[in-house]
Write a protein that holds these residues in place. Structure first.
Motif, PDB file in Angstrom:
ATOM      1  N   PHE A 112       1.958  -3.316   6.174  1.00  0.00           N
ATOM      2  CA  PHE A 112       1.838  -1.910   4.978  1.00  0.00           C
ATOM      3  C   PHE A 112       2.303  -0.678   4.454  1.00  0.00           C
ATOM      4  O   PHE A 112       3.649  -0.720   3.794  1.00  0.00           O
ATOM      5  CB  PHE A 112       0.362  -2.016   4.411  1.00  0.00           C
ATOM      6  N   GLY A 160      -3.604  -7.190   9.631  1.00  0.00           N
ATOM      7  CA  GLY A 160      -3.721  -5.979  10.261  1.00  0.00           C
ATOM      8  C   GLY A 160      -2.127  -6.298  10.802  1.00  0.00           C
ATOM      9  O   GLY A 160      -1.709  -5.817  11.538  1.00  0.00           O
ATOM     10  N   ASN A 205      -2.752  -0.180   8.122  1.00  0.00           N
ATOM     11  CA  ASN A 205      -2.776  -1.081   7.854  1.00  0.00           C
ATOM     12  C   ASN A 205      -3.332  -2.512   8.547  1.00  0.00           C
ATOM     13  O   ASN A 205      -2.874  -3.417   9.231  1.00  0.00           O
ATOM     14  CB  ASN A 205      -1.113  -1.439   8.839  1.00  0.00           C
ATOM     15  N   THR A 250       4.501  -3.799  11.250  1.00  0.00           N
ATOM     16  CA  THR A 250       3.309  -3.141  10.596  1.00  0.00           C
ATOM     17  C   THR A 250       3.171  -3.753   8.766  1.00  0.00           C
ATOM     18  O   THR A 250       4.516  -4.161   8.047  1.00  0.00           O
ATOM     19  CB  THR A 250       4.059  -1.653  10.552  1.00  0.00           C
ATOM     20  N   MET A 304      -2.349 -10.057   6.390  1.00  0.00           N
ATOM     21  CA  MET A 304      -3.081  -8.570   5.791  1.00  0.00           C
ATOM     22  C   MET A 304      -4.312  -8.392   6.111  1.00  0.00           C
ATOM     23  O   MET A 304      -3.940  -7.225   6.750  1.00  0.00           O
ATOM     24  CB  MET A 304      -2.378  -8.043   4.494  1.00  0.00           C
ATOM     25  N   VAL A 341       2.125   0.054  14.283  1.00  0.00           N
ATOM     26  CA  VAL A 341       1.027   1.375  14.598  1.00  0.00           C
ATOM     27  C   VAL A 341       0.797   1.955  15.376  1.00  0.00           C
ATOM     28  O   VAL A 341      -0.278   2.314  16.068  1.00  0.00           O
ATOM     29  CB  VAL A 341      -0.160   0.796  13.863  1.00  0.00           C
ATOM     30  N   SER A 346      -4.421  -2.380   0.500  1.00  0.00           N
ATOM     31  CA  SER A 346      -4.107  -1.480   1.181  1.00  0.00           C
ATOM     32  C   SER A 346      -3.500  -0.519   0.639  1.00  0.00           C
ATOM     33  O   SER A 346      -3.594   1.430   1.754  1.00  0.00           O
ATOM     34  CB  SER A 346      -3.056  -1.812   1.964  1.00  0.00           C
TER      35      SER A 346
END
Length: 783
Positions: free
Chosen positions: A726, A699, A363, A724, A696, A664, A774
Motif C-alpha cells: 500500500f 500485507g 501495510n 509493498t 492486501m 517494509v 490501509s
C-alpha cells in the motif's frame, strides 16, 4: 533634528512645495512595539500525556520543563481537542476547531464548513495579530495546518506559515517525520538537514538551533523588538527517535510494567498537588493487555520501547533547556511569556504490541516478536520507525482513561505550564481553573494589553471563542471564566460545564466494549439511540479521572448538558456529526493537479510527497531515465522513493544499472545488469509486470517481474515474490538522489547521480489496485 513620522495609512504630515527648500519631509512610522513589551514563546509538544512530565508526576527526567514550572505555574485543568491539527488550529487562533474547518486532520476533510480543512482568514492567527504590533514572528517545527493537497511545491502558499503572519519558518509541514532524516521546509522551499545522524544530527536539536538563530538575527539588529516564537517539536510523536545514550539512561526503569507506572505516577501526582488527595485512579483499560501475562521476551521488548520513548522526551527537554539558557544569557527569559502545551494525550497508534516500523503496520505486514527482538538494540535509531504499545499510552495519560482521538480526559486533558517571571509574582504554584487551548490567544493579548484586531489584511475578523485566564496567574482562588466547552472527534463527543462532564463515547467506552468499529459512520437512528442511552456523566470537580458515571442519578442535568452540546455544535459548525473515518478519506475532494498516467521528474527539484506522486504499487508501471554517461562512467540514483523503512530505487553503481524494491524494511528484491551502461546518451528503463493479484489483508503486494532495459533492449530480469502492498512511509519521491535514509544498503545517501540526468518519466497507465483501509491507517497515524 528629529525625524517627522506619521502613522502608516494616514495623510502625509510633511510639506510638499515646488522644491525641496520649500518642503519638509516626513516618513511613514515603522510599526514598533511598546517599550518593554514581553516576548512570547509557545512550546507545543506532540502526543505527550498528562503523566509524562516530571513536574506532573512522571519518573521521566524533564528538568527544563520542571524549571519552567518552578518559575511559573502548572495548570491541571487545561483541555485540548484530542487530536493534532484541530488542537494546533485552536492554539494559534483562539477559535474552536470546527470553526477553523479543522474537525480532523486535513487529509480527512469533507465538504462541510467545519470539516473542509481550509482555515478561514477571518480566524486570524496570533502571528498575524502580533506582527502588526511590531513583533518578529517565527514558526519552527511541525505545522500540519495546510490543506494536504497544498503541501507541494505547486502551492498555493497562502496557508503555509509565511502566508499566515510568520516572517520566518523552519520545520515540516505534515503530521510526522523522521527525527533523523526529516522532511524539512525553510520558509517556502524544501531543504536537506545540515548534517547526517552519523555526524550527530537530530531534528529536536536542529529546531532549537534555528529558534536561537532566528531570535539572534532579530535581536542583534533591534534588541528592543519583541519576538513571538511558535516552537512545535516533532517529539514525542512517533517515530520515537532518540540517541541511544539517552534511551540507555532508562535501562530497567520500566520493567515493572504499565500498571506499576500508573500507580507510581498517580501517587506522585497526589504528593505534588496535581491531583486531589481523595482522587481515584481510573480503571484498568479493557483494551490493555495484562503486563504479567506477557512473556518475558515481550516484556523485555515493551520495556525497551518505553525506555526509548523516555529517552526521546528527556532529549527534547535538554534541547528546550538550550533555548531557555540562550534566552537567559541574552537577558530575555525574565520578560518572556512562555506557554507549554501538548496537542493531545498520548497516542495509541502503536497498537497492543507496538512496532519497530510503522510501515509494516500501514501495510498489514506486522513483524513477529522474534523479528522485533532481533533489532531491540537498534530501536530508536535511524533504521527504524518505532512506536510503543498502547499499554504505555494508557500509562502516560495517568490518571485519566483512554487516549488521543477520544474525548475522555486521557485524550483531551494535557499538561500546561505558564511562565513569565517579570510579569507574574506566583512561582511554582498550581492552578486548577478550567481552561481550554482556545484561551491561550486571548490570555496573551490580555497580558500584552492588545485588543483583538477588527480586521487583518482587510478581512473582518470573527470573535475569539476563548477567554483570558490572566486573572488566575496571580490569584489561585479566582474562578475560571471558561464555563462551557464542547468536544467532538470522529463522533466521540463530550461537554464540560462548571465541574461536570458529559461524554458520549463512539464507538464505545473501549474497543472491547464497542458496539461498532472505529470509523463507522453514525446514522440518524443510531444518533438518536446514542443521545437517549449513550451519554455518561461525571462530576469531575470531585472525580477528575472519570471513574464514577452518575448519569442515572442526575438525569435532568445530563439532558440539559446534551442540549447545551447541540447548541454549541450549531454555533461552531460541528454538524453534521460524522463518526466515519474511511468514508471521509475516500470521498472526492478538490484537486490541485488532476490524476494522470505519466509524470515527468527532473533532478534538483523538490521531493514529491507520497500521495501527490505517481501511484506505482500493485500495477504495471515503467520508469525511464534520460541520461548522458561521460567518459569514465557515472554512478548515483536516478529515481528513488521511500527510505530504509521501505521504498524503491533505480540507480547506477559500478557502471551497472540496478533496481531494488525494499519490502517494509524486511526484504530486498533486486535486478542488476551484467554489463556497464556505455558512455553517451541513453534511455534507461525499469518495468514492473505483476504476475498475480495482491493479498492486501495479509500485507502482500503484487508479485511480479522486474525488468531493466537500455535503449529498448532487455538487459536483466528477475522476480519479486512480494512487493509493498500500500504505502511507503516516509514516502517522498526524489529525482537524481536518495536523501534521507537509503532505500538499500548498496549505497550511502544521498548518492547523487554524477552524470547528466535530463529527466525521468514514470508511466502508470496500468490499472491501480487500492486498499482504502490501509490508506486510512497511514493518515491517522501521521496526525
Amino acid at each position: 533634528m528629529a525625524i517627522e513620522e506619521y502613522r502608516q495609512g494616514r495623510p502625509f504630515t510633511g510639506v510638499v512645495g515646488r522644491t525641496t527648500d520649500e518642503s519638509s519631509p516626513a516618513w511613514p512610522a515603522p510599526v514598533r512595539a511598546t517599550k518593554g513589551t514581553p516576548n512570547v514563546l509557545f512550546v507545543v509538544m506532540d502526543d505527550m500525556g498528562f503523566g509524562h512530565l516530571g513536574c506532573f508526576g512522571s519518573p521521566i527526567e524533564t528538568p527544563n520543563f520542571d524549571r519552567l514550572a518552578a518559575n511559573g505555574l502548572r495548570f491541571t485543568n487545561m483541555h485540548t481537542t484530542a487530536l493534532c491539527s484541530p488542537s494546533r488550529s485552536c492554539i494559534v487562533t483562539g477559535r474552536n476547531h470546527h470553526s477553523n474547518g479543522m474537525a480532523s486532520i486535513t487529509e480527512l476533510s469533507t465538504g462541510y464548513p467545519g470539516y473542509d480543512g481550509v482555515m478561514p482568514f477571518e480566524n486570524g492567527m496570533l502571528s498575524e495579530m502580533l506582527v502588526d504590533q511590531g513583533f518578529s514572528t517565527f514558526m519552527v517545527g511541525k505545522w500540519h495546518l495546510t490543506p494536504s493537497n497544498q503541501e507541494t511545491a505547486t502551492g498555493p502558499y497562502t496557508r503555509w506559515p509565511l502566508g499566515r503572519g510568520f516572517e520566518r519558518y523552519y520545520g515540516f509541514l505534515g503530521g510526522d517525520t523522521s527525527q533523523w532524516y526529516p522532511d524539512l521546509v525553510y520558509d517556502n522551499h524544501q531543504v536537506e538537514p545540515p548534517r547526517t545522524p552519523e555526524e550527530g544530527y537530530h531534528l529536536s536539536e536542529d529546531l532549537v538551533d534555528k529558534s536561537i538563530e532566528f531570535i539572534a538575527d532579530s535581536k542583534q539588529i533591534d534588541p528592543a523588538k519583541p519576538f513571538y516564537l511558535h516552537l512545535c517539536f516533532g517529539a514525542t510523536h512517533a517515530p520515537h527517535h532518540a540517541p541511544k545514550e539517552w534511551a540507555d539512561r532508562y535501562a530497567g526503569a520500566f520493567d515493572e510494567g504499565w500498571d506499576a507506572y500508573r500507580e507510581k505516577v498517580f501517587a506522585r501526582q497526589k504528593e505534588l498537588g496535581i491531583m486531589p488527595a481523595d482522587a481515584t485512579l481510573s480503571r484498568h483499560d479493557p483494551d490493555v493487555p495484562d503486563w504479567q501475562a506477557q512473556s518475558p521476551e515481550a516484556r523485555r521488548l515493551f520495556s525497551r520501547m518505553m525506555e526509548v520513548f523516555a529517552g526521546f522526551l528527556s532529549h527534547t527537554d535538554h534541547q528546550l533547556g538550550r533555548l531557555l539558557d540562550f534566552l537567559d544569557d541574552q537577558g530575555e527569559l525574565e520578560n518572556t511569556i512562555v506557554m507549554m502545551i501538548s496537542d493531545n494525550g498520548a497516542s495509541a497508534e502503536g497498537g497492543p504490541t507496538g512496532t519497530t516500523n510503522e510501515a509494516q503496520f500501514f501495510n498489514n505486514a506486522p513483524e513477529s516478536l522474534e523479528a522485533s527482538l532481533s533489532v531491540i538494540d537498534e530501536i530508536g535509531g535511524p533504521k527504524h520507525f518505532n512506536h510503543y504499545p498502547w499499554g504505555w499510552t494508557w500509562a502516560g495519560n495517568s490518571p485519566f482513561r483512554r487516549w488521543k482521538r477520544e474525548t475522555y480526559r486521557g485524550g483531551s486533558c494535557d499538561p500546561f505550564i505558564v511562565s513569565w517571571p517579570a510579569g507574574v509574582n506566583a512561582k511554582g504554584e498550581i492552578r486548577d481553573q478550567y481552561a481550554h487551548i482556545v484561551d491561550m490567544v486571548p490570555t496573551v493579548l490580555d497580558l500584552l494589553d492588545i485588543e483583538p484586531p477588527a480586521t487583518i489584511r482587510g478581512v473582518t475578523q470573527a470573535p475569539l471563542h476563548g477567554v483570558s485566564f490572566a486573572h488566575a496567574l496571580d490569584d489561585a482562588a479566582s474562578a475560571s471564566k471558561h464555563h462551557t466547552q464542547y468536544f467532538e472527534m470522529f463522533g466521540h463527543r463530550a461537554i464540560d460545564h462548571d465541574g461536570w462532564r458529559a461524554v458520549c463515547p463512539w464507538p464505545g467506552p473501549s474497543f472491547a466494549e464497542a458496539t461498532a468499529a472505529f470509523g463507522d459512520p453514525i446514522s440518524s437512528a443510531r444518533l438518536s439511540q446514542l443521545d437517549a442511552t449513550g451519554w455518561e456523566l461525571y462530576h469531575v470537580a470531585e472525580d477528575p479521572a472519570e471513574t464514577n458515571n452518575v448519569a442515572a442519578d442526575n438525569r435532568d442535568r445530563l439532558i440539559a448538558m446534551i442540549g447545551t452540546w447541540y447548541a454549541e455544535a450549531g454555533k461552531h459548525g460541528v454538524l453534521p456529526i460524522d463518526g466515519s473515518a474511511l468514508a471521509r478519506m475516500v470521498g472526492e475532494k478538490p484537486l490541485i493537479a488532476a490524476p494522470r498516467d505519466q509524470y515527468t521528474m527532473r533532478p534538483n527539484t523538490q521531493t514529491v510527497p507520497f500521495f501527490a506522486g505517481p501511484r506505482v504499487l500493485n500495477r504495471p508501471h515503467s520508469i525511464t531515465a534520460f541520461v548522458e554517461i561521460p567518459d569514465g562512467g557515472a554512478e548515483g540514483v536516478l529515481l528513488s522513493q521511500g527510505s530504509a523503512a521501505g521504498g524503491y530505487s533505480l540507480f547506477i553503481k559500478d557502471g551497472l544499472l540496478n533496481y531494488v524494491h525494499n519490502y517494509v524494511g524486511r526484504d530486498l528484491f533486486r535486478v542488476s545488469s551484467s554489463e556497464p551502461v556505455p558512455v553517451g546518451k541513453h534511455e534507461l528503463r525499469f518495468e514492473f509486470e505483476p504476475t498475480d493479484k495482491p493479498d492486501m489483508p495479509n500485507g502482500k503486494g503484487s508479485p511480479g517481474h522486474l525488468q531493466l532495459y537500455v535503449d529498448g533492449a532487455l538487459v536483466a530480469a528477475a522476480d519479486a515474490a512480494v512487493t509493498t502492498p500500500f504505502a511507503f512511509n516516509p514516502g517522498n519521491l526524489t529525482c537524481g538522489s536518495n536523501p534521507g535514509s537509503p532505500v538499500t544498503p548498496d549505497y550511502k545517501s544521498p548518492f547523487k547521480f554524477t552524470g547528466t540526468l535530463h529527466k525521468v518519466t514514470v508511466d502508470v497507465s496500468g490499472d491501480l489496485i487500492e486498499d482504502p483501509e490501509s490508506e486510512l491507517r497511514v493518515h491517522l497515524a501521521k496526525q
